[in-house]
Design a protein around this motif. Sequence first.
Motif, short mmCIF file in Angstrom:
data_model
loop_
_atom_site.label_atom_id
_atom_site.label_comp_id
_atom_site.label_asym_id
_atom_site.label_seq_id
_atom_site.Cartn_x
_atom_site.Cartn_y
_atom_site.Cartn_z
N LEU A 3 0.41 5.39 0.72
CA LEU A 3 -0.66 6.33 1.34
C LEU A 3 0.15 7.66 1.22
N LEU A 42 -6.05 8.78 9.64
CA LEU A 42 -4.88 7.85 9.25
C LEU A 42 -5.41 6.36 9.49
N HIS A 43 -5.94 6.28 10.72
CA HIS A 43 -6.45 4.96 11.19
C HIS A 43 -7.37 4.31 10.14
N GLU A 71 -4.15 5.42 -1.01
CA GLU A 71 -5.09 6.37 -0.14
C GLU A 71 -4.36 7.93 -0.22
N ALA A 115 -7.44 4.89 7.04
CA ALA A 115 -6.71 4.67 5.61
C ALA A 115 -5.98 3.40 5.88
N LEU A 116 -5.40 3.36 6.93
CA LEU A 116 -4.40 2.31 7.16
C LEU A 116 -5.43 0.95 7.25
N ALA A 117 -6.72 1.02 7.98
CA ALA A 117 -7.51 -0.16 8.22
C ALA A 117 -8.16 -0.56 6.65
N ARG A 118 -8.10 0.44 5.98
CA ARG A 118 -8.77 0.15 4.37
C ARG A 118 -7.57 -0.66 3.62
N CYS A 119 -6.41 -0.26 3.76
CA CYS A 119 -5.27 -0.90 3.09
C CYS A 119 -5.02 -2.26 3.84
N ALA A 120 -5.44 -2.65 4.71
CA ALA A 120 -5.01 -3.84 5.82
C ALA A 120 -6.31 -4.78 5.14
N PRO A 125 0.86 -1.38 -0.03
CA PRO A 125 0.00 -0.09 0.05
C PRO A 125 0.91 1.18 -0.08
#
Length: 88
Positions: A28, A60-61, A49, A63-68, A26
Amino acid sequence: NLPGLGGLETAAEIRRAGSRPGRHLPILALTAHATEDDRRHGQAAGMDEFIAKPLRAVELHAALARCARPGGKPAVEAAEPDEASDVF
């Protein structure tokens, strides 16, 4: 960024270099430029993202969750930040 390259060029170079088979790295972007045109250019370069400045922990949380997660769906929906301390 890679030396001598901007964010779009760096993302494109990362995508050109490829990632491990079966894995997607990912990318970002933290940017002051978060218009729809900026997002389209970033996506075309391979960014996943976009987070607009000022950085907020909840964004940020999310965006990281969507990438994970497969399909880019966050595990928990982000709430609106209500404290100034949430801004970085």
